[in-house]
Design a protein around this motif. Structure first.
Motif, PDB file in Angstrom:
ATOM      1  N   THR A  17     147.727  47.638 -65.803  1.00 53.52           N
ATOM      2  CA  THR A  17     147.111  46.904 -64.692  1.00 53.52           C
ATOM      3  C   THR A  17     146.158  47.969 -63.746  1.00 53.52           C
ATOM      4  O   THR A  17     146.086  48.935 -64.187  1.00 53.52           O
ATOM      5  N   TYR A  18     145.210  47.237 -63.098  1.00 53.53           N
ATOM      6  CA  TYR A  18     144.550  48.260 -62.302  1.00 53.53           C
ATOM      7  C   TYR A  18     145.095  48.980 -61.539  1.00 53.53           C
ATOM      8  O   TYR A  18     144.282  50.163 -61.092  1.00 53.53           O
ATOM      9  N   GLU A  19     146.027  48.827 -61.033  1.00 54.97           N
ATOM     10  CA  GLU A  19     146.939  49.976 -60.194  1.00 54.97           C
ATOM     11  C   GLU A  19     147.569  50.817 -61.063  1.00 54.97           C
ATOM     12  O   GLU A  19     147.748  51.764 -60.424  1.00 54.97           O
ATOM     13  N   ASN A  20     147.976  50.314 -62.248  1.00 57.67           N
ATOM     14  CA  ASN A  20     148.739  51.457 -63.166  1.00 57.67           C
ATOM     15  C   ASN A  20     148.154  51.189 -64.681  1.00 57.67           C
ATOM     16  O   ASN A  20     148.576  50.872 -65.501  1.00 57.67           O
ATOM     17  N   PRO A  21     146.806  51.801 -64.711  1.00 62.01           N
ATOM     18  CA  PRO A  21     146.058  51.768 -65.833  1.00 62.01           C
ATOM     19  C   PRO A  21     146.629  52.804 -66.832  1.00 62.01           C
ATOM     20  O   PRO A  21     147.340  53.752 -66.622  1.00 62.01           O
ATOM     21  N   ASN A  22     146.477  52.134 -68.113  1.00 64.17           N
ATOM     22  CA  ASN A  22     146.660  53.387 -69.454  1.00 64.17           C
ATOM     23  C   ASN A  22     145.785  54.498 -69.172  1.00 64.17           C
ATOM     24  O   ASN A  22     144.612  54.400 -68.449  1.00 64.17           O
ATOM     25  N   ALA A 144     137.176  61.275 -62.978  1.00 63.01           N
ATOM     26  CA  ALA A 144     138.332  60.291 -63.748  1.00 63.01           C
ATOM     27  C   ALA A 144     137.782  58.673 -63.200  1.00 63.01           C
ATOM     28  O   ALA A 144     137.279  58.588 -62.287  1.00 63.01           O
ATOM     29  N   LEU A 145     137.363  58.014 -64.366  1.00 60.85           N
ATOM     30  CA  LEU A 145     136.977  56.666 -64.269  1.00 60.85           C
ATOM     31  C   LEU A 145     137.899  55.586 -64.323  1.00 60.85           C
ATOM     32  O   LEU A 145     138.717  55.584 -65.449  1.00 60.85           O
ATOM     33  N   ASN A 146     138.220  54.922 -63.277  1.00 58.46           N
ATOM     34  CA  ASN A 146     138.905  53.561 -63.494  1.00 58.46           C
ATOM     35  C   ASN A 146     138.247  52.459 -63.607  1.00 58.46           C
ATOM     36  O   ASN A 146     137.285  52.101 -62.853  1.00 58.46           O
ATOM     37  N   TRP A 147     138.337  51.720 -64.843  1.00 56.20           N
ATOM     38  CA  TRP A 147     137.395  50.491 -65.245  1.00 56.20           C
ATOM     39  C   TRP A 147     138.235  49.693 -66.402  1.00 56.20           C
ATOM     40  O   TRP A 147     139.479  49.977 -66.830  1.00 56.20           O
ATOM     41  N   ALA A 148     137.625  48.814 -66.834  1.00 57.12           N
ATOM     42  CA  ALA A 148     138.171  47.936 -67.893  1.00 57.12           C
ATOM     43  C   ALA A 148     137.502  48.292 -69.290  1.00 57.12           C
ATOM     44  O   ALA A 148     136.227  48.134 -69.338  1.00 57.12           O
ATOM     45  N   ALA A 149     138.301  48.540 -70.370  1.00 55.06           N
ATOM     46  CA  ALA A 149     137.873  48.592 -71.529  1.00 55.06           C
ATOM     47  C   ALA A 149     137.577  47.088 -72.215  1.00 55.06           C
ATOM     48  O   ALA A 149     138.653  46.226 -72.026  1.00 55.06           O
ATOM     49  N   ARG A 150     136.668  46.757 -72.812  1.00 53.03           N
ATOM     50  CA  ARG A 150     136.380  45.423 -73.421  1.00 53.03           C
ATOM     51  C   ARG A 150     136.444  45.445 -74.997  1.00 53.03           C
ATOM     52  O   ARG A 150     135.966  46.139 -75.593  1.00 53.03           O
ATOM     53  N   TYR A 151     137.318  44.506 -75.345  1.00 52.82           N
ATOM     54  CA  TYR A 151     137.566  44.324 -76.720  1.00 52.82           C
ATOM     55  C   TYR A 151     137.116  42.967 -77.255  1.00 52.82           C
ATOM     56  O   TYR A 151     136.957  41.909 -76.635  1.00 52.82           O
ATOM     57  N   ALA A 152     136.410  43.261 -78.412  1.00 50.32           N
ATOM     58  CA  ALA A 152     135.809  41.887 -79.323  1.00 50.32           C
ATOM     59  C   ALA A 152     136.780  41.175 -80.107  1.00 50.32           C
ATOM     60  O   ALA A 152     136.717  40.190 -80.411  1.00 50.32           O
ATOM     61  N   ASN A 153     137.723  41.837 -80.650  1.00 50.75           N
ATOM     62  CA  ASN A 153     138.686  41.347 -81.663  1.00 50.75           C
ATOM     63  C   ASN A 153     139.910  40.784 -80.979  1.00 50.75           C
ATOM     64  O   ASN A 153     140.312  41.090 -79.795  1.00 50.75           O
ATOM     65  N   LEU A 159     144.281  40.155 -74.518  1.00 47.45           N
ATOM     66  CA  LEU A 159     143.630  41.273 -75.386  1.00 47.45           C
ATOM     67  C   LEU A 159     142.254  41.421 -75.225  1.00 47.45           C
ATOM     68  O   LEU A 159     141.799  42.434 -76.015  1.00 47.45           O
ATOM     69  N   SER A 160     141.475  41.054 -74.446  1.00 48.10           N
ATOM     70  CA  SER A 160     139.885  41.156 -74.295  1.00 48.10           C
ATOM     71  C   SER A 160     139.718  42.161 -73.601  1.00 48.10           C
ATOM     72  O   SER A 160     138.569  42.533 -73.684  1.00 48.10           O
ATOM     73  N   SER A 161     140.615  42.835 -72.672  1.00 45.92           N
ATOM     74  CA  SER A 161     140.185  43.815 -71.868  1.00 45.92           C
ATOM     75  C   SER A 161     141.462  44.718 -71.623  1.00 45.92           C
ATOM     76  O   SER A 161     142.407  44.079 -71.579  1.00 45.92           O
ATOM     77  N   GLU A 162     141.302  46.089 -71.171  1.00 46.94           N
ATOM     78  CA  GLU A 162     142.283  46.848 -70.832  1.00 46.94           C
ATOM     79  C   GLU A 162     142.077  47.664 -69.529  1.00 46.94           C
ATOM     80  O   GLU A 162     140.994  48.708 -69.644  1.00 46.94           O
ATOM     81  N   PRO A 163     142.796  47.530 -68.580  1.00 48.70           N
ATOM     82  CA  PRO A 163     142.467  48.578 -67.425  1.00 48.70           C
ATOM     83  C   PRO A 163     142.879  49.991 -67.801  1.00 48.70           C
ATOM     84  O   PRO A 163     144.095  50.402 -68.180  1.00 48.70           O
ATOM     85  N   ILE A 164     141.981  50.862 -67.721  1.00 48.26           N
ATOM     86  CA  ILE A 164     142.153  52.011 -68.107  1.00 48.26           C
ATOM     87  C   ILE A 164     141.896  53.341 -66.952  1.00 48.26           C
ATOM     88  O   ILE A 164     140.986  52.966 -66.154  1.00 48.26           O
ATOM     89  N   ARG A 165     142.250  54.498 -67.242  1.00 45.06           N
ATOM     90  CA  ARG A 165     141.606  55.737 -66.411  1.00 45.06           C
ATOM     91  C   ARG A 165     141.216  56.324 -67.489  1.00 45.06           C
ATOM     92  O   ARG A 165     142.004  57.226 -68.133  1.00 45.06           O
ATOM     93  N   MET A 166     139.859  56.837 -67.390  1.00 43.58           N
ATOM     94  CA  MET A 166     139.351  57.817 -68.385  1.00 43.58           C
ATOM     95  C   MET A 166     139.003  59.140 -67.802  1.00 43.58           C
ATOM     96  O   MET A 166     138.300  59.161 -66.871  1.00 43.58           O
TER      97      MET A 166
END
Length: 238
Positions: A17-22, A144-153, A159-166
């Motif tokens: 989640t955006y509060e608890n990203p991968n 550290a960047l909190n954002w959403a990774a976007r997936y095309a598959n 499965l279209s996006s994933e909140p992450i902390r990079m």
């Protein structure tokens, strides 16, 4: 080869989640040629081993646990915070004061050294060179960047996006930048490009800048954005 499918991807991202990203680490691997020419290592993700971002041009990354990421950040001094969010697109970045390590002067159990060498050994194919100390580097966390990774598959909307902390780590290779192979199981190509070309490709998302066909390759991802923000913030020269 058994390729991963949507079920694998769902298991990977379902709890985020955006509060608890991968948590993901990104390495901005740098070198300087001739004392002035600054270069950065970019990679192209091999579709045989990367289901979510096949043939995407990026910087090296690796998923890690919450504990690993937190340990890297908990003792650092925050330099700045910015909220770059747009409607329905949360995007927050925290910049850190550089707390540099020198690889050959740090114990192998140093958390930052462990994180850097985990990525370089498993993704960049230089485990032997690290073990033999054929490469030395300075490293520091830039942001550290909190954002959403976007997936095309995948057809499942989950499965279209994933909140992450990079967490972006600068790795200034001092000797020798020539140990990196041209490709690995993770990356179909690895190449050094000048900072100016990286800025252009990160902003335009045009793979033709580095000689790749946009019909088959693309540029993007939170990792590229994290490195672009670090470069924009002058985090690589601090």
């Amino acid at each position: 080869m058994n390729r991963p499918d949507g079920r694998y991807l769902h298991r990977t991202i379902q709890s985020a989640t955006y509060e608890n990203p991968n948590q993901v680490l990104a390495l901005s691997v740098l070198r300087i040629l001739g004392g002035t020419r600054k270069q950065i290592l970019i990679v192209t993700r091999d579709p045989e081993s990367n289901f979510t971002h096949p043939n995407v041009i990026s910087v090296p990354t690796k998923r890690v646990s919450q504990g690993v990421a937190d340990e890297l950040l908990q003792s650092l001094e925050i330099a700045d915070k910015k909220d770059l969010s747009k409607p329905d697109d949360p995007k927050r970045v925290v910049y850190y004061e550089p707390n540099k390590i020198i690889s050959l002067e740090e114990a192998s159990c140093n958390p930052l050294r462990q994180a850097v060498e985990m990525v370089m050994a498993s993704k960049l194919g230089i485990a032997d060179e690290l073990e033999k100390k054929l490469i030395s580097y300075k490293a520091w966390v830039t942001l550290a960047l909190n954002w959403a990774a976007r997936y095309a598959n995948g057809t499942d909307a989950r499965l279209s996006s994933e909140p992450i902390r990079m967490t972006n780590i600068a790795v200034h290779v001092e000797s020798s930048g020539n140990v990196f192979p041209k490709n690995t199981a993770s990356y179909s190509s690895m190449k050094w490009i000048d900072f100016e070309y990286f800025k252009q490709i990160a902003e335009s998302k045009d793979p033709k800048i580095i000689g790749l066909d946009p019909a088959h390759y693309s540029v993007g991802g939170v990792c590229i954005e994290s490195t672009r923000l670090a470069m924009e913030n002058d985090s690589f020269s601090k």
